[in-house]
Write a protein that holds these residues in place. Sequence first.
Motif, short mmCIF file in Angstrom:
data_model
loop_
_atom_site.label_atom_id
_atom_site.label_comp_id
_atom_site.label_asym_id
_atom_site.label_seq_id
_atom_site.Cartn_x
_atom_site.Cartn_y
_atom_site.Cartn_z
N SER A 280 0.82 -1.21 0.00
CA SER A 280 0.00 0.00 0.00
C SER A 280 0.85 1.26 0.00
O SER A 280 0.36 2.33 0.35
CB SER A 280 -0.93 0.00 1.23
OG SER A 280 -1.78 -1.13 1.21
N ASN A 281 2.12 1.11 -0.39
CA ASN A 281 2.97 2.30 -0.47
C ASN A 281 2.60 3.12 -1.70
O ASN A 281 1.78 2.70 -2.52
CB ASN A 281 4.45 1.91 -0.48
CG ASN A 281 4.79 0.98 -1.64
OD1 ASN A 281 4.70 1.36 -2.80
ND2 ASN A 281 5.15 -0.25 -1.31
N VAL A 282 3.21 4.27 -1.85
CA VAL A 282 2.82 5.20 -2.91
C VAL A 282 2.97 4.59 -4.30
O VAL A 282 2.16 4.84 -5.20
CB VAL A 282 3.62 6.52 -2.79
CG1 VAL A 282 5.12 6.27 -2.97
CG2 VAL A 282 3.12 7.56 -3.77
N ILE A 283 4.00 3.75 -4.50
CA ILE A 283 4.23 3.14 -5.82
C ILE A 283 3.15 2.10 -6.10
O ILE A 283 2.54 2.09 -7.18
CB ILE A 283 5.63 2.50 -5.87
CG1 ILE A 283 6.71 3.57 -5.70
CG2 ILE A 283 5.82 1.74 -7.19
CD1 ILE A 283 8.11 3.02 -5.62
N ARG A 286 -0.29 3.47 -6.96
CA ARG A 286 -0.43 3.96 -8.33
C ARG A 286 -0.50 2.81 -9.34
O ARG A 286 -1.19 2.92 -10.35
CB ARG A 286 0.74 4.89 -8.67
CG ARG A 286 0.70 6.20 -7.87
CD ARG A 286 1.84 7.13 -8.25
NE ARG A 286 1.76 8.38 -7.50
CZ ARG A 286 2.63 9.37 -7.63
NH1 ARG A 286 3.66 9.26 -8.48
NH2 ARG A 286 2.49 10.47 -6.92
N LEU A 287 0.19 1.71 -9.03
CA LEU A 287 0.19 0.58 -9.96
C LEU A 287 -1.07 -0.25 -9.87
O LEU A 287 -1.60 -0.73 -10.89
CB LEU A 287 1.41 -0.31 -9.69
CG LEU A 287 2.80 0.27 -10.06
CD1 LEU A 287 3.89 -0.70 -9.64
CD2 LEU A 287 2.88 0.56 -11.56
N THR A 288 -1.56 -0.44 -8.65
CA THR A 288 -2.69 -1.36 -8.44
C THR A 288 -3.99 -0.67 -8.05
O THR A 288 -5.04 -1.31 -8.03
CB THR A 288 -2.34 -2.39 -7.35
OG1 THR A 288 -2.18 -1.71 -6.10
CG2 THR A 288 -1.05 -3.12 -7.67
#
Length: 333
Positions: A280-283, A286-288
């Motif tokens: 659930s991090n920022v990356i 955005r991806l999922t």
Amino acid sequence: NNIKRSIGLFCFLIAFFVFLLGREICFQYLSVEVYYKYLEKENAFTYVCLGVSLIGIFIGTNLKSVKNKRVSKIEENVSSQNIQRVTEYLFIFCYIFLVISVLSQIILVRRIGYLASYTDEAVSNVPGFVNYIAAFTPVIFCIFLATCPTKKRALLPMGMYEIYAVLTVFTGKRYPFIAISMLILIYMTIRNRSEKGWINKKLIYLLIISLPVLLVFMAAYDSIRIGEAFKFTNLKSTIIDFFDSQGGSVNVIKRVKYYENDLKDLFFTSFENTRTALFSNVIMRRLTGATVYYGNSIERAMKGNSLMHRLSYYSYGNAYLAGRGVGSCYIAE
């Protein structure tokens, strides 16, 4: 049996007693009237859990003593000296951000109150990168200590970290102060085994004298931080109040049993923070498109995987939305 060689276990058992047995001792032996009576039927289950936990600790510490009779020291070579120098500078750098982060939290708590700081409306004005850099401080601090610096060199970082621990008290939190103080005490005791001078009689006397003062302060602060009045009557009653108020974590175990049919959708709750950091991090968001819930909210309690938030919502209802919580416990998780 041997505090000098078992200081980590000694501090752990102090925490175990205070947070998991303190209130039960008050009920059983100190004539404190039992409340949360609906949880009494879960007492037997809870005591079995505590007993199994202590047996596990007993077995684990004895296995450790067989395998590792002495604490090994990192060789004083060029590599370890370089690590020591780099981590010392990195600690000071990250510490600046750590202090900024805790000061912003203190300002937030003073502005909206301790309980409200846990709601989803509570927003700090500090940029995210400040908290991100600050989060590295404990790891860097421990790596620095692992290089076995001299006492003279270690005192400044340890003193700085203890100052941070004191500042966290003004955010309404108790754990960082207790944990950091114990960490430093454990480290100094370990180093004192082979290098005399890390702990002297003056420090021991100071710890003994400060203990009752700390108990009174923590008992008072537990009331003051949630807006309730505190009245000192005598030392005995204050100490009882301390163990009663701090020993509430045992009820988390009882609530797991009490609400067991409503918790079946939760899994591996001990790894909730790790799961959040990884997926659930920022990356990853955005991806999922993963959804992250903040503060005390119905969505976080019912759609998330946090045992603490689910139990808090079941136990306090609307008061949970206003910042109330039951805390958590690894045994319960």
